[in-house]
Scaffold this motif. Structure first.
Motif, short mmCIF file in Angstrom:
data_model
loop_
_atom_site.label_atom_id
_atom_site.label_comp_id
_atom_site.label_asym_id
_atom_site.label_seq_id
_atom_site.Cartn_x
_atom_site.Cartn_y
_atom_site.Cartn_z
N ALA B 211 0.86 -1.19 0.00
CA ALA B 211 0.00 0.00 0.00
C ALA B 211 0.89 1.23 0.00
N THR B 212 0.31 2.34 -0.42
CA THR B 212 1.06 3.60 -0.37
C THR B 212 0.90 4.21 1.01
N THR B 213 1.92 4.95 1.42
CA THR B 213 1.88 5.65 2.70
C THR B 213 2.23 7.11 2.46
N SER B 214 1.89 7.95 3.43
CA SER B 214 2.16 9.37 3.21
C SER B 214 3.63 9.69 3.36
N ALA B 215 4.36 8.95 4.20
CA ALA B 215 5.82 9.07 4.32
C ALA B 215 6.28 10.50 4.55
N PHE B 216 5.62 11.22 5.44
CA PHE B 216 6.05 12.59 5.71
C PHE B 216 7.30 12.58 6.57
N GLU B 217 8.29 13.42 6.19
CA GLU B 217 9.50 13.56 7.00
C GLU B 217 9.85 15.03 7.14
N LEU B 218 10.42 15.38 8.28
CA LEU B 218 10.87 16.75 8.46
C LEU B 218 12.08 17.01 7.57
N SER B 219 12.32 18.27 7.25
CA SER B 219 13.42 18.58 6.34
C SER B 219 14.76 18.49 7.07
N GLY B 220 15.82 18.33 6.27
CA GLY B 220 17.17 18.30 6.80
C GLY B 220 18.02 19.36 6.13
N PRO B 221 19.18 19.68 6.71
CA PRO B 221 20.01 20.77 6.18
C PRO B 221 20.38 20.62 4.70
N ALA B 222 20.58 19.39 4.24
CA ALA B 222 20.98 19.21 2.83
C ALA B 222 19.93 19.75 1.87
N GLU B 223 18.66 19.75 2.31
CA GLU B 223 17.60 20.24 1.44
C GLU B 223 17.66 21.75 1.26
N GLY B 224 18.45 22.42 2.06
CA GLY B 224 18.55 23.88 1.97
C GLY B 224 19.30 24.34 0.74
N ARG B 225 20.06 23.45 0.10
CA ARG B 225 20.90 23.90 -1.01
C ARG B 225 20.08 24.34 -2.22
N LEU B 226 18.97 23.66 -2.47
CA LEU B 226 18.17 24.01 -3.65
C LEU B 226 17.59 25.41 -3.53
N PRO B 227 16.86 25.72 -2.44
CA PRO B 227 16.34 27.09 -2.35
C PRO B 227 17.47 28.12 -2.28
N ARG B 228 18.59 27.74 -1.65
CA ARG B 228 19.71 28.69 -1.54
C ARG B 228 20.25 29.05 -2.93
N THR B 229 20.30 28.06 -3.80
CA THR B 229 20.80 28.30 -5.16
C THR B 229 19.94 29.33 -5.86
N TRP B 230 18.62 29.17 -5.76
CA TRP B 230 17.74 30.09 -6.47
C TRP B 230 17.66 31.44 -5.79
N ILE B 231 17.77 31.47 -4.48
CA ILE B 231 17.77 32.76 -3.79
C ILE B 231 19.00 33.56 -4.19
N ALA B 232 20.13 32.88 -4.30
CA ALA B 232 21.36 33.57 -4.70
C ALA B 232 21.23 34.13 -6.12
N LEU B 233 20.49 33.41 -6.96
CA LEU B 233 20.30 33.87 -8.34
C LEU B 233 19.31 35.03 -8.42
N LEU B 234 18.31 35.02 -7.55
CA LEU B 234 17.23 36.00 -7.65
C LEU B 234 17.52 37.27 -6.86
N HIS B 235 18.39 37.20 -5.86
CA HIS B 235 18.69 38.40 -5.06
C HIS B 235 19.19 39.51 -5.97
#
Lengths: 116, 336
Positions: B211-235
């Motif tokens: 069966a499928t499960t929702s599999a929710f997990e809290l975020s971790g520091p490594a996930e910060g790199r993606l938004p950081r990349t775009w923030i650096a580009l958009l600033h």
């Protein structure tokens, strides 16, 4: 015997009635208990607490019933205030029942019925 | 240390914001977040579908069994049948805004054109300092074009901007064909803030239950790199304030986002893991780092490591990619 019965007036999907009864017990809203005076005569605690400690929030039970949701929708602050008091009452009642369930038999009144 | 900043023109005592989460589902929860030290609180998201679903359920339950027995023609008072609307959310918003001295931002996930505008207006009337549009959408119909999805989001922003006067932020996901261009379009459409990024919650599979499960997990520091990349580009390339979200665990993560160019840094996972008082730990750590590095205000460090305006951003990213691969091959992940 006093039994909880789900009802159309609670405002639930009636086919889920037993699930809601489970939540009533699991939230501590409706603890399951027995009192057997004959156990006292045998030196055992006559008060038996059959359900485990509350393990889900009271809101998991009440939020599924329209009779509670109606107040939450019409007067949210009052609903929150009363819910807080209800949750306190559940905890207090549970504390009393747990204490009774762990008392010695002698702290309960003896069975006064005449021996046959 | 002076940590005050502004977000969408709103003065904040510091750049740390509690993002939309269950922590803000009660007035006490909002109080705890404010007491923990955050500069602003985003309330949990109001989903238009949930409001409509509850209304339909209540109507069905009040009708069930009615008019079936002469001694009890109905089982509920008239109030039970009234359309609840977002009344509970608005009541929470009003009381939360009164209860704390930090801005309380409402979060809205609409589903219909009227829903976006109507609910936003009600949120403004209830005292929201700003409104965050949660445009989380998974276009499950594979025939839907990317441009149609993007246009829906721009249209939702436009409708809300027409309906309210408080600042409006858009919390977007990263899965656009060109996130940078989407950010520019939203900026041009009047977004006062851009929140990067919403997390794409993906179901998992339980092989035992099949069966499928929702599999929710809290975020971790490594996930910060993606938004950081775009923030650096958009600033420096958009007028809107930039809010970073996802991947905040320690003070260094807050500093990283500010250096990349975020005006504020939002977190929920860290506060869920460590408690609302962890906001104070993050802020103390940020202050200590700033003192060590010689910064006295948030403005001094904001955007120091962004991709400077005038840089060929595509070449910059390509070079970064090639350089990253080279470093990985030379290091622990290289050939033996």
């Amino acid at each position: 015997m006093i039994a909880y019965s789900h009802c159309i007036a609670h405002g639930i999907e009636m086919r889920n009635g037993l699930d809601q009864q489970h939540r009533a017990v699991a939230s501590g809203y409706w603890p399951l208990l027995r009192y057997d005076p004959m156990a006292r005569s045998a030196g055992a605690n006559p008060f038996l607490l059959d359900s485990p400690r509350p393990r889900i929030p009271l809101a998991d039970y009440t939020d599924r019933e329209l009779r509670y949701r109606t107040l939450a929708n019409t007067d949210p602050p009052e609903a929150e205030r009363l819910h807080g008091l209800a949750a306190e009452a559940v905890a207090q009642r549970w504390d009393v029942y747990e204490e009774m369930a762990t008392r010695g038999a002698r702290r309960f009144p003896a069975d006064a019925r005449k021996e046959r | 240390m002076e940590l005050s900043t502004t977000y969408m023109g709103i003065a904040l005592r510091n750049p740390l914001v509690a993002s939309a989460s269950p922590l803000s589902k009660t007035v006490d929860g909002v109080r705890r977040l404010a007491a923990g030290g955050v500069g602003a609180v985003v309330l949990y998201s109001l989903f238009e579908e949930q409001v409509r679903r509850e209304a339909a359920l209540n109507a069905r339950l009040t009708a069930a069994g009615s008019e079936s027995f002469p001694e009890s023609l109905s089982y509920f008072p008239d109030a039970a049948d009234e359309e609840p609307g977002p009344r509970r959310y608005l009541s929470l918003l009003e009381r939360a805004a009164d209860a704390v001295d930090v801005p309380v931002i409402a979060s809205l996930n609409g589903a219909t054109p009227g829903g976006w505008a109507g609910y936003a207006r009600s949120m403004q009337d209830a005292g929201a300092a700003a409104i965050e549009l949660n445009v989380y959408e998974v276009p499950g119909d594979p025939t839907t074009s990317g441009r149609d999805v993007e246009q829906r989001h721009v249209d939702a922003l436009s409708r809300v901007k027409d309906a309210v006067t408080v600042p409006v932020a858009v919390k977007l996901g990263p899965h656009y064909s060109s996130p940078g261009e989407m950010a520019l379009r939203l900026d041009a459409a009047g977004a006062d803030g851009l929140v990067l990024f919403n997390r794409f919650l993906q179901p998992d599979i339980d092989t035992e239950a099949i069966a499928t499960t929702s599999a929710f997990e809290l975020s971790g520091p490594a996930e910060g790199r993606l938004p950081r990349t775009w923030i650096a580009l958009l600033h420096g390339r958009v007028q809107a304030s930039l809010a970073a979200t996802t991947g905040v665990e320690e003070a260094a993560d807050v500093a990283r986002f500010l250096l990349a160019g975020a005006d504020v840094v939002m977190t929920t996972s860290a506060l869920l893991r460590h408690g609302t008082a962890h906001a104070g730990v993050l802020l103390d750590g940020l202050s200590a780092w700033m003192a060590r590095k010689g910064f006295t205000t948030v403005d001094e460090l904001c955007g120091l490591l962004c991709v400077a305006a005038g840089t060929d951003a595509a070449a910059h990213e390509r070079a970064g990619y090639v350089g990253g691969l080279r470093d990985a091959n030379a290091g622990a992940h290289g050939p033996r």
